[in-house]
Write an enzyme that holds these catalytic residues in place. Sequence first.
Site, mmCIF file in Angstrom:
data_model
loop_
_atom_site.group_PDB
_atom_site.id
_atom_site.type_symbol
_atom_site.label_atom_id
_atom_site.label_comp_id
_atom_site.label_asym_id
_atom_site.label_seq_id
_atom_site.Cartn_x
_atom_site.Cartn_y
_atom_site.Cartn_z
ATOM 1 N N GLU A 115 -0.761 -8.618 5.214
ATOM 2 C CA GLU A 115 -0.735 -8.830 6.500
ATOM 3 C C GLU A 115 -2.216 -8.759 7.162
ATOM 4 O O GLU A 115 -2.083 -9.079 8.318
ATOM 5 C CB GLU A 115 0.264 -7.838 6.947
ATOM 6 C CG GLU A 115 -0.392 -6.253 7.183
ATOM 7 C CD GLU A 115 -0.812 -5.574 5.853
ATOM 8 O OE1 GLU A 115 -0.260 -6.077 4.814
ATOM 9 O OE2 GLU A 115 -0.784 -4.409 5.870
ATOM 10 N N CYS A 149 0.835 -1.146 0.067
ATOM 11 C CA CYS A 149 0.102 -0.070 0.009
ATOM 12 C C CYS A 149 0.993 1.166 0.024
ATOM 13 O O CYS A 149 1.643 1.467 -1.015
ATOM 14 C CB CYS A 149 -0.928 -0.044 1.192
ATOM 15 S SG CYS A 149 -2.337 0.998 1.008
ATOM 16 N N HIS A 152 -3.328 -5.868 1.002
ATOM 17 C CA HIS A 152 -2.741 -5.941 2.387
ATOM 18 C C HIS A 152 -2.496 -7.491 2.746
ATOM 19 O O HIS A 152 -3.476 -8.038 3.545
ATOM 20 C CB HIS A 152 -3.528 -5.203 3.362
ATOM 21 C CG HIS A 152 -3.495 -3.743 3.183
ATOM 22 N ND1 HIS A 152 -2.222 -3.139 3.916
ATOM 23 C CD2 HIS A 152 -4.099 -2.924 2.551
ATOM 24 C CE1 HIS A 152 -2.567 -1.626 3.666
ATOM 25 N NE2 HIS A 152 -3.526 -1.523 3.098
#
Lengths: 84, 228
Positions: free
Chosen positions: B197, B86, B195
Amino acid sequence: MFKVKVFVTLRESVLDPQGEAVKSSLHSLNYPEISDVRIGKYMELHLEKTDREIKEVVHEMCGRLLANTVIEDYRFEVEEVVAQ
Amino acid sequence: MRFAVIVFPGSNCDIDMYHAIKDELGEEVEYVSHDADSLEEFDAILLPGGFSYGDYLRSGAIARFSNVMKEVIKAASAGKPILGVCNGFQILLEAGLLPGAMRRNESLKFICRNVELKVENNETMFTAAYNQDEVICIPIAHGEGNYFCDEKTLQAMRERKQIVFTYHGENPNGSYENIAGITNERGNVLGMMPHPERAVDSLLGGADGLRLFQSMVKNWRESYVVKA
């Protein structure tokens, strides 16, 4: 002392979604004569005189930080101002 | 394996990134400040999402000149794995470690939802644990993820298989050729808007992102530990 006005806009070949949105809004306000809107940034720099040529310095600043030349074009105007 | 999570002023996915590595992946991880002088002790570097320097001027434009970025560039040329997610991706673009640039989303809206990604290249150090052409589900959360590059750059990236992830089905942000994630020529720097994560635990909606980090660990073990 110099005052420099820097204008940064998206390159002609790059679609400007903000400009497109504003264009259609102006059309809806009954301005059919609007054919294109480009939205950009305006920056004012105040610089002291140095040994280096002012235009060269500003080009360097634009290339390194103020504009991303992958998608943006810039132009600038230099005005010499007398210190008060 | 030791991971660094770089923390810029305005990073806000650093804690998720730390959690993914420490608790879900089970590897060593440390926060590293944007003004750090060295990344020598780390095996991989993670640039998290957020709004570094308030996204002033352009996303990533100011963070790219942070002190630590000299070390990130050094680590990239040494071949260490570097992942930018990002805002981290935007910083890597601004730093010139990856080609192209980001524009505002075509809709001008900030988009925060799960998307489907297609794994376009599973022969990278970040994607070896996925199948080629596998479709995975990872969240996006961005206002400027509309990737752009010129035709010549696109061709060069295609030839070198640098396009790693594309949006599958609907393109959420208008990005060129549905591009969601790319690597550099050497393949050790990956930038992606989604994302991974945030997708490391099925209790929290999905774990498709975990295999990206597992790929990094596996590659590192094979390259360094086995040979040692």
